[in-house]
Design a protein around this motif. Sequence first.
Motif, PDB file in Angstrom:
ATOM      1  N   VAL A 135      13.209   5.931  -9.973  1.00  0.00           N
ATOM      2  CA  VAL A 135      13.642   4.766  -9.193  1.00  0.00           C
ATOM      3  C   VAL A 135      13.946   5.168  -7.762  1.00  0.00           C
ATOM      4  O   VAL A 135      13.536   4.505  -6.799  1.00  0.00           O
ATOM      5  N   ALA A 136      14.691   6.291  -7.585  1.00  0.00           N
ATOM      6  CA  ALA A 136      15.034   6.732  -6.235  1.00  0.00           C
ATOM      7  C   ALA A 136      13.780   7.119  -5.443  1.00  0.00           C
ATOM      8  O   ALA A 136      13.679   6.873  -4.238  1.00  0.00           O
ATOM      9  N   TYR A 137      12.800   7.719  -6.135  1.00  0.00           N
ATOM     10  CA  TYR A 137      11.568   8.101  -5.438  1.00  0.00           C
ATOM     11  C   TYR A 137      10.819   6.868  -4.958  1.00  0.00           C
ATOM     12  O   TYR A 137      10.316   6.811  -3.844  1.00  0.00           O
ATOM     13  N   ARG A 138      10.760   5.842  -5.825  1.00  0.00           N
ATOM     14  CA  ARG A 138      10.038   4.643  -5.432  1.00  0.00           C
ATOM     15  C   ARG A 138      10.745   3.887  -4.319  1.00  0.00           C
ATOM     16  O   ARG A 138      10.103   3.246  -3.486  1.00  0.00           O
ATOM     17  N   GLU A 139      12.098   3.951  -4.323  1.00  0.00           N
ATOM     18  CA  GLU A 139      12.821   3.277  -3.249  1.00  0.00           C
ATOM     19  C   GLU A 139      12.576   3.950  -1.905  1.00  0.00           C
ATOM     20  O   GLU A 139      12.570   3.311  -0.864  1.00  0.00           O
ATOM     21  N   GLY A 140      12.391   5.289  -1.926  1.00  0.00           N
ATOM     22  CA  GLY A 140      12.178   6.016  -0.680  1.00  0.00           C
ATOM     23  C   GLY A 140      10.755   5.973  -0.176  1.00  0.00           C
ATOM     24  O   GLY A 140      10.460   6.454   0.916  1.00  0.00           O
ATOM     25  N   LEU A 141       9.840   5.413  -0.984  1.00  0.00           N
ATOM     26  CA  LEU A 141       8.455   5.348  -0.541  1.00  0.00           C
ATOM     27  C   LEU A 141       8.296   4.288   0.544  1.00  0.00           C
ATOM     28  O   LEU A 141       8.786   3.165   0.415  1.00  0.00           O
ATOM     29  N   GLY A 142       7.641   4.647   1.591  1.00  0.00           N
ATOM     30  CA  GLY A 142       7.349   3.692   2.651  1.00  0.00           C
ATOM     31  C   GLY A 142       5.998   3.038   2.437  1.00  0.00           C
ATOM     32  O   GLY A 142       5.327   3.225   1.425  1.00  0.00           O
ATOM     33  N   LYS A 143       5.603   2.227   3.379  1.00  0.00           N
ATOM     34  CA  LYS A 143       4.314   1.559   3.298  1.00  0.00           C
ATOM     35  C   LYS A 143       3.215   2.496   3.783  1.00  0.00           C
ATOM     36  O   LYS A 143       3.366   3.159   4.806  1.00  0.00           O
ATOM     37  N   ALA A 144       2.129   2.547   3.034  1.00  0.00           N
ATOM     38  CA  ALA A 144       1.019   3.429   3.378  1.00  0.00           C
ATOM     39  C   ALA A 144      -0.192   2.598   3.777  1.00  0.00           C
ATOM     40  O   ALA A 144      -0.309   1.424   3.429  1.00  0.00           O
ATOM     41  N   THR A 145      -1.065   3.225   4.522  1.00  0.00           N
ATOM     42  CA  THR A 145      -2.305   2.567   4.948  1.00  0.00           C
ATOM     43  C   THR A 145      -3.441   3.069   4.072  1.00  0.00           C
ATOM     44  O   THR A 145      -3.777   4.254   4.108  1.00  0.00           O
ATOM     45  N   PRO A 146      -4.046   2.216   3.229  1.00  0.00           N
ATOM     46  CA  PRO A 146      -5.140   2.700   2.375  1.00  0.00           C
ATOM     47  C   PRO A 146      -6.367   3.040   3.197  1.00  0.00           C
ATOM     48  O   PRO A 146      -6.702   2.363   4.168  1.00  0.00           O
ATOM     49  N   SER A 147      -7.014   4.117   2.803  1.00  0.00           N
ATOM     50  CA  SER A 147      -8.230   4.542   3.492  1.00  0.00           C
ATOM     51  C   SER A 147      -9.397   4.440   2.523  1.00  0.00           C
ATOM     52  O   SER A 147      -9.268   4.785   1.344  1.00  0.00           O
ATOM     53  N   PRO A 148     -10.547   3.944   2.953  1.00  0.00           N
ATOM     54  CA  PRO A 148     -11.691   3.801   2.040  1.00  0.00           C
ATOM     55  C   PRO A 148     -12.255   5.159   1.635  1.00  0.00           C
ATOM     56  O   PRO A 148     -12.193   6.127   2.397  1.00  0.00           O
ATOM     57  N   VAL A 149     -12.764   5.210   0.408  1.00  0.00           N
ATOM     58  CA  VAL A 149     -13.374   6.440  -0.098  1.00  0.00           C
ATOM     59  C   VAL A 149     -14.836   6.434   0.324  1.00  0.00           C
ATOM     60  O   VAL A 149     -15.647   5.661  -0.200  1.00  0.00           O
ATOM     61  N   THR A 150     -15.163   7.284   1.274  1.00  0.00           N
ATOM     62  CA  THR A 150     -16.517   7.343   1.798  1.00  0.00           C
ATOM     63  C   THR A 150     -17.373   8.299   0.961  1.00  0.00           C
ATOM     64  O   THR A 150     -16.848   9.123   0.206  1.00  0.00           O
ATOM     65  N   PRO A 151     -18.694   8.192   1.052  1.00  0.00           N
ATOM     66  CA  PRO A 151     -19.558   9.148   0.315  1.00  0.00           C
ATOM     67  C   PRO A 151     -19.272  10.594   0.685  1.00  0.00           C
ATOM     68  O   PRO A 151     -19.380  11.493  -0.157  1.00  0.00           O
ATOM     69  N   GLU A 152     -18.894  10.841   1.945  1.00  0.00           N
ATOM     70  CA  GLU A 152     -18.581  12.216   2.355  1.00  0.00           C
ATOM     71  C   GLU A 152     -17.358  12.735   1.607  1.00  0.00           C
ATOM     72  O   GLU A 152     -17.319  13.897   1.169  1.00  0.00           O
ATOM     73  N   MET A 153     -16.334  11.878   1.459  1.00  0.00           N
ATOM     74  CA  MET A 153     -15.142  12.282   0.718  1.00  0.00           C
ATOM     75  C   MET A 153     -15.473  12.540  -0.746  1.00  0.00           C
ATOM     76  O   MET A 153     -14.943  13.479  -1.364  1.00  0.00           O
TER      77      MET A 153
END
Length: 284
Positions: free
Chosen positions: A125-143
């Motif tokens: 619970v404490a870990y999830r509360e401390g999580l901030g907002k993230a920016t999703p990045s697309p999975v490219t063929p190179e990745m």
Amino acid sequence: VLYKENVGTGTPTPVTPEMERVKRNQEICSSVLYKENIGKATPTPVTPEMERVKRNQEIISSVLYKENMGKVTPTPITPEMERVKRNQEIISSVLYKENVGQATPTPVTPEMERVKRNQEHISSVAYREGLGKATPSPVTPEMERVKRNQEQISSVLYKEHMAKGTPTPLTPEMERAKRNQENISSVLYSDSFRKQVQGKAAYVLDTPEMRRVRETQKHISTVKYHEDFEKSKGSFTPVVTDPITERVKKNMQDFSDISYRGIQRRVVEMERKRVDQDQENLTG
């Protein structure tokens, strides 16, 4: 006083880094010598009053330290700094494990299991509360390609570190033990199934939605059955005719003819007449 009168005016010299280093070394040496000259002391018990004074001193020191701190310039955390930090943590973990001595194992009680689960829930619970907002990045063929290469490299390195094993022959005794283990597992599974599942019905609510789905499934099954029947109607399955099949077919036809025409009954009567006639010839 006389010493100070004889001292003339001197020329001030700047404090260089080398002088700072020498000064620190002198302080360290003085501390070492001081500890060597300390004799044996009489330990005194730590009273609540001493604990209170110690805490007050720590608070005062913290306040004075913060008052003397000047303004600093924040520096951004670069990927290189993150890498160095992770390496330091790994090195610290390795050194910590090397210095750990032998410990006495303690049994894991139900109370300890309960506390451990509660701690995991609290940490989650404490870990999830401390999580901030993230920016999703697309999975490219190179990745994707880099990820597959990393998995292949990891697999190759893992196989390189594996030592050679010594194959052991599969003896009849090992086969017997394996079969026994399988039988034991099957028996335990069956016992568990009988105790937990067998004889117990799974109660499901008969809702209007479920009745509608059941009726729809029946209609679909009926339609599918008639469709398959219409497709297969009028068709036949060819069978290969071999001599054995021909002989069996002919025998079955003969049996059918004998049973239908009553030939069997006539044959029995003719056989009886022949026996009677032979008896008459022998007596005559």
